[in-house]
Design a protein around this motif. Structure first.
Motif, mmCIF file in Angstrom:
data_model
loop_
_atom_site.group_PDB
_atom_site.id
_atom_site.type_symbol
_atom_site.label_atom_id
_atom_site.label_comp_id
_atom_site.label_asym_id
_atom_site.label_seq_id
_atom_site.Cartn_x
_atom_site.Cartn_y
_atom_site.Cartn_z
ATOM 1 N N GLN A 1 0.817 -1.210 0.000
ATOM 2 C CA GLN A 1 0.000 0.000 0.000
ATOM 3 C C GLN A 1 0.854 1.265 0.000
ATOM 4 O O GLN A 1 0.464 2.272 -0.579
ATOM 5 N N ARG A 2 2.008 1.219 0.616
ATOM 6 C CA ARG A 2 2.886 2.397 0.645
ATOM 7 C C ARG A 2 3.393 2.702 -0.771
ATOM 8 O O ARG A 2 3.402 3.844 -1.211
ATOM 9 N N ILE A 3 3.819 1.676 -1.487
ATOM 10 C CA ILE A 3 4.298 1.874 -2.859
ATOM 11 C C ILE A 3 3.144 2.342 -3.747
ATOM 12 O O ILE A 3 3.308 3.238 -4.584
ATOM 13 N N GLU A 4 1.978 1.763 -3.562
ATOM 14 C CA GLU A 4 0.796 2.181 -4.325
ATOM 15 C C GLU A 4 0.473 3.650 -4.062
ATOM 16 O O GLU A 4 0.125 4.396 -4.976
ATOM 17 N N ALA A 5 0.608 4.080 -2.812
ATOM 18 C CA ALA A 5 0.297 5.472 -2.454
ATOM 19 C C ALA A 5 1.261 6.434 -3.126
ATOM 20 O O ALA A 5 0.848 7.370 -3.822
ATOM 21 N N TYR A 6 2.564 6.223 -2.951
ATOM 22 C CA TYR A 6 3.468 7.210 -3.545
ATOM 23 C C TYR A 6 3.603 7.024 -5.052
ATOM 24 O O TYR A 6 3.943 7.973 -5.768
ATOM 25 N N GLY A 7 3.277 5.849 -5.553
ATOM 26 C CA GLY A 7 3.220 5.658 -7.009
ATOM 27 C C GLY A 7 2.091 6.455 -7.632
ATOM 28 O O GLY A 7 2.226 7.002 -8.731
ATOM 29 N N THR A 8 0.975 6.551 -6.937
ATOM 30 C CA THR A 8 -0.145 7.340 -7.439
ATOM 31 C C THR A 8 0.172 8.830 -7.357
ATOM 32 O O THR A 8 -0.233 9.608 -8.232
ATOM 33 N N VAL A 9 0.918 9.240 -6.346
ATOM 34 C CA VAL A 9 1.389 10.637 -6.272
ATOM 35 C C VAL A 9 2.306 10.927 -7.463
ATOM 36 O O VAL A 9 2.219 11.992 -8.081
ATOM 37 N N CYS B 1 -0.218 14.616 5.092
ATOM 38 C CA CYS B 1 -0.198 14.019 3.747
ATOM 39 C C CYS B 1 -1.609 13.937 3.170
ATOM 40 O O CYS B 1 -1.830 14.287 2.002
ATOM 41 N N ILE B 2 -2.547 13.493 3.977
ATOM 42 C CA ILE B 2 -3.934 13.369 3.504
ATOM 43 C C ILE B 2 -4.562 14.749 3.329
ATOM 44 O O ILE B 2 -5.238 15.015 2.326
ATOM 45 N N ALA C 1 -5.974 4.761 2.780
ATOM 46 C CA ALA C 1 -5.947 3.301 2.992
ATOM 47 C C ALA C 1 -4.630 2.895 3.647
ATOM 48 O O ALA C 1 -4.613 2.055 4.555
ATOM 49 N N LEU C 2 -3.539 3.490 3.221
ATOM 50 C CA LEU C 2 -2.241 3.202 3.830
ATOM 51 C C LEU C 2 -2.254 3.559 5.312
ATOM 52 O O LEU C 2 -1.755 2.792 6.153
ATOM 53 N N LYS C 3 -2.845 4.694 5.637
ATOM 54 C CA LYS C 3 -2.880 5.152 7.034
ATOM 55 C C LYS C 3 -3.624 4.170 7.940
ATOM 56 O O LYS C 3 -3.362 4.109 9.141
ATOM 57 N N GLN C 4 -4.520 3.378 7.386
ATOM 58 C CA GLN C 4 -5.239 2.386 8.192
ATOM 59 C C GLN C 4 -4.343 1.230 8.629
ATOM 60 O O GLN C 4 -4.654 0.548 9.595
ATOM 61 N N VAL C 5 -3.233 1.012 7.911
ATOM 62 C CA VAL C 5 -2.368 -0.129 8.226
ATOM 63 C C VAL C 5 -0.943 0.258 8.589
ATOM 64 O O VAL C 5 -0.181 -0.576 9.084
#
Length: 181
Positions: free
Chosen positions: A26-34, A148-149, A137-141
């Motif tokens: 999820q972390r990679i997905e988050a900053y990949g979307t950024v 950031c949000i 979603a990342l912040k939940q885990v």
């Protein structure tokens, strides 16, 4: 320096600080979307824009690199990186207020579109909302700063206002959404 390192060939990558994680995390997905959002903004910059629009987007691209590095660094790491903070959020709010004063009030939802720049800013807004969902979603885990949000939430608002402003500057009319019922 070679572009390819072969370190990610088995599906893992490293965060700042060295921790190895799977590329589907999820972390990679988050900053990949950024990163994707930053690319969309780069595309928007290929259109004719107002001077303020161009200035804002250039600064936003730099801020998105800060956000990406923030998300790629675990909060407990003491890496010397800049983090997204209240000053960045305040700047977005100031830009929203400045542009919004120059726009007519909204009485309906509007359909994304207008000029090339305006339509592309609407696309950037939707990618920004997806990045916000990924970070939430990342912040939940995993730990993520509230800033950031909040930053992504304000940025999507700014991109909406910028789309309206650039459409107005280009003489492109907004199309109100009207229910067909």
């Amino acid at each position: 320096m070679k572009i390819y390192t072969k370190k990610g060939d088995k599906g893992n990558t490293s965060l700042f600080g060295g921790k190895s994680v799977h590329k589907s995390s999820q972390r990679i997905e988050a900053y990949g979307t950024v990163d994707e959002l930053n690319s969309v903004i780069g595309m928007v910059l290929t259109y004719e824009l107002s001077e303020s629009g161009r200035d804002y987007l250039n600064e936003i691209q730099h801020q998105l690199f800060i956000l990406g590095a923030d998300l790629a660094t675990l909060p407990e790491k003491t890496a010397k990186i800049e983090r997204i903070g209240t000053a960045h959020i305040g700047q977005l709010e100031q830009w929203i207020d400045t542009l919004d004063e120059k726009l007519p009030g909204l009485t309906n939802f509007i359909l994304p579109g207008g000029s090339g720049a305006g339509a592309s800013l609407h696309m950037a807004r939707t990618v920004c909302r997806r990045a916000e969902r990924r970070v939430a979603a990342l912040k939940q885990v995993d730990p993520v700063s509230d800033e950031c949000i909040i930053y992504l939430n304000r940025l999507s608002d700014l991109l909406f206002v910028m789309a309206r402003f650039e459409n107005q500057e280009a003489g492109a009319k907004e199309t109100p959404w009207v229910s067909r019922k």
